[in-house]
Design an enzyme around this catalytic site. Structure first.
Site, PDB file in Angstrom:
ATOM      1  CB  CYS A  66     -13.965   1.982  -4.581  1.00 34.40           C
ATOM      2  SG  CYS A  66     -13.833   3.003  -3.117  1.00 34.40           S
ATOM      3  CG  ASP A  93      -2.155   0.897   0.995  1.00 37.52           C
ATOM      4  OD1 ASP A  93      -3.267   0.341   0.882  1.00 37.52           O
ATOM      5  OD2 ASP A  93      -2.014   2.139   0.890  1.00 37.52           O
ATOM      6  CB  SER A 114     -10.005  -3.603  -1.523  1.00 40.82           C
ATOM      7  OG  SER A 114      -9.502  -4.345  -0.469  1.00 40.82           O
TER       8      SER A 114
HETATM    9  C1  LIG Z   1     -10.164   0.636  -0.904  1.00 36.28           C
HETATM   10  S1  LIG Z   1      -8.693   0.898  -0.047  1.00 36.28           S
HETATM   11  C2  LIG Z   1      -8.310  -0.726   0.502  1.00 36.28           C
HETATM   12  C3  LIG Z   1      -8.473  -0.864   1.963  1.00 36.28           C
HETATM   13  C4  LIG Z   1      -8.045  -2.168   2.591  1.00 36.28           C
HETATM   14  N1  LIG Z   1      -8.650  -3.334   2.053  1.00 36.28           N
HETATM   15  C5  LIG Z   1      -8.314  -2.094   4.086  1.00 36.28           C
HETATM   16  O1  LIG Z   1      -8.821  -3.033   4.688  1.00 36.28           O
HETATM   17  O2  LIG Z   1      -8.034  -1.053   4.677  1.00 36.28           O
HETATM   18  C6  LIG Z   1      -7.530   1.123  -1.331  1.00 36.28           C
HETATM   19  C7  LIG Z   1      -6.095   1.238  -0.859  1.00 36.28           C
HETATM   20  O3  LIG Z   1      -5.255   1.204  -2.021  1.00 36.28           O
HETATM   21  C8  LIG Z   1      -4.125   2.017  -1.783  1.00 36.28           C
HETATM   22  N2  LIG Z   1      -3.570   2.331  -3.116  1.00 36.28           N
HETATM   23  C9  LIG Z   1      -4.139   3.091  -4.067  1.00 36.28           C
HETATM   24  N3  LIG Z   1      -3.382   3.104  -5.170  1.00 36.28           N
HETATM   25  C10 LIG Z   1      -2.300   2.319  -4.910  1.00 36.28           C
HETATM   26  C11 LIG Z   1      -1.147   1.925  -5.670  1.00 36.28           C
HETATM   27  N4  LIG Z   1      -0.987   2.371  -6.900  1.00 36.28           N
HETATM   28  N5  LIG Z   1      -0.252   1.118  -5.092  1.00 36.28           N
HETATM   29  C12 LIG Z   1      -0.434   0.676  -3.812  1.00 36.28           C
HETATM   30  N6  LIG Z   1      -1.493   1.016  -3.061  1.00 36.28           N
HETATM   31  C13 LIG Z   1      -2.421   1.819  -3.594  1.00 36.28           C
HETATM   32  C14 LIG Z   1      -4.691   3.195  -1.001  1.00 36.28           C
HETATM   33  O4  LIG Z   1      -3.678   3.823  -0.246  1.00 36.28           O
HETATM   34  C15 LIG Z   1      -5.757   2.514  -0.125  1.00 36.28           C
HETATM   35  O5  LIG Z   1      -5.227   2.178   1.138  1.00 36.28           O
END
Ligand SMILES: C[S@@+](CC[C@H](N)C(=O)[O-])C[C@H]1O[C@@H](n2cnc3c(N)ncnc32)[C@H](O)[C@@H]1O
Length: 386
Positions: free
Chosen positions: A93, A48, A90
């Site tokens: 979104c 993340d 995930s």
């Molecule tokens: C919908 S949230 C997922 C939350 C997770 N399932 C939880 O239980 O907290 C999406 C996550 O993707 C991360 N994210 C977004 N783009 C990303 C990337 N290119 N590489 C890594 N992480 C990313 C964001 O920081 C965020 O924490």
């Protein structure tokens, strides 16, 4: 269970724990779900880019390798070295939410997901299981079409499911899209993916539902009090009488510091009519989003804590009163925000989940709003992995 989340297996011929890659790991909702699903598994890497989420993740899973970098910056070889059995993810979104711009695959935030799809045919060994979570709206996106195309090409069978925590007896709405996929070497019903299931699939019978979930609805005026229609009031009453769903009071903390959580006068005066208000005996609450505690409309329910004050009596004729009188009346309800711990409870996080002390309140709500319902995912993992 060990600190790493590896489930200890029963004595006998030992099956090695499944090696899990947790992409977009946030605060570890997937990891908690995995730990409670009863299948021996180990998260071999979590990825993340969000530093606050990573801080919380590391606090809860100090022994799990956490890669604080963007997914699209990680090479195929680095993933292959992990020998992954399971991918849990995930993806962001925002490109798919019903109220957003729905920029889908052209949204920059989808780039990393498209990269994952590009890598999928080249992962060696191919992951045996995949679980993806996203918002309602994802099911009609080009990103979803690209996902199922990649799965078809790589020889996966899959099921798509739209469920909310109410289907596991939790009084919170969080309708989400899930896709669970198994590689063709695994036993999974072949033509199971013809339609989106609106319930948990029964293990042996694809397309057969365990129980129905909440139906979408479009309220029609006229409004009663508090900008609520007769239909909305009726729906809430019905939800509150459903004995298969637990009461909000089971998820509350015992001694909440009201000074910290009571709604301020400004918010009460400005937004009282659009608040979603629940009582401890209710069996419903609306989805907690990342704006909870900062914005009011549609970000999550607030709690009516005063046992004496009656909602209807407070709201009836409120508009005709002076500001001072309105405030006085509204304050009799003692409306407060749910605490982050209570939100976490409603999202199925175990009591072992903790925030490091230095994470500010608004950040706590934000990361929880981005996370998922642990009990729902755990149930899907049981179906997928066992
Ligand atoms: C919908 S949230 C997922 C939350 C997770 N399932 C939880 O239980 O907290 C999406 C996550 O993707 C991360 N994210 C977004 N783009 C990303 C990337 N290119 N590489 C890594 N992480 C990313 C964001 O920081 C965020 O924490």
């Amino acid at each position: 269970m060990s600190d790493t989340g590896v489930m200890s297996s029963a004595p006998g011929p030992s099956v090695p724990p499944l090696r899990v890659l947790e992409l977009y790991s946030g605060i570890g909702g997937m990891h908690f779900a995995l730990n409670s699903c009863g299948v021996p598994a180990e998260v071999v890497a979590a990825v993340d880019i969000n530093t606050t989420a990573n801080h919380i993740y590391a606090h809860n899973f100090p022994l799990t390798p956490l890669w604080g970098k963007s997914i699209e910056g990680i090479q195929l070889g680095d993933f292959n070295q992990l020998s992954i059995d399971v991918i849990l993810m995930s993806p962001p979104c925002q490109p798919f939410t019903r109220l957003g711009l729905k920029r889908d695959v052209v949204d920059q935030r989808t780039k990393s997901f498209l990269y994952v799809l590009e890598l999928l045919p080249r992962l060696s060994p191919p992951p045996r299981f995949i679980l993806l979570e996203n918002v309602k709206g994802f099911e009609e996106s080009c990103a979803r079409n690209a996902l199922v195309e990649a799965l078809d090409q790589c020889g996966y069978s899959y099921k798509e499911i739209m469920v909310s925590p109410t289907s596991v007896g939790i009084p919170n709405s969080r309708l989400r899209y899930f896709l669970i996929a198994k590689h063709s070497d695994e036993d999974f019903c072949a033509n199971a993916h013809s339609k989106i299931l609106e319930c948990f699939p029964v293990h042996a019978e694809p397309g057969v539902c365990e129980q129905s979930t909440e139906a979408p609805h479009q309220p029609q005026g006229p409004f009663l009090y508090k900008l609520e229609t007769a239909e909305e009031v009726q729906k809430k009453l019905q939800q509150n009488q459903d004995p298969s769903i637990r009461q909000i009071q089971d998820f509350l903390e015992p001694n909440v510091d009201l000074d910290q959580y009571l709604l301020p006068p400004k918010t009460l005066l400005r937004y009282a009519n659009i608040l979603d208000i629940v009582r401890p005996i209710c069996r419903r609450s609306i989805c907690f989003t990342k704006g909870y505690g900062r914005y009011v409309e549609g970000t999550g329910s607030v709690l009516h804590t005063s046992p004496k004050a009656q909602m209807e009596a407070v709201f009836r004729g409120l508009a005709e009163l002076s500001e001072e009188q309105r405030l006085e009346r509204l304050q009799t309800l003692s409306l407060r925000y749910f605490t982050p711990r209570e939100v976490a409870n409603l999202m199925g996080f175990p009591l072992t989940f903790e925030f490091p002390e230095d994470v500010p309140l608004k950040q706590r709500y934000k990361v929880l709003g981005n996370s998922l319902n642990v009990v729902v995912v755990s149930k899907l993992l049981q179906i997928l992995l066992s």
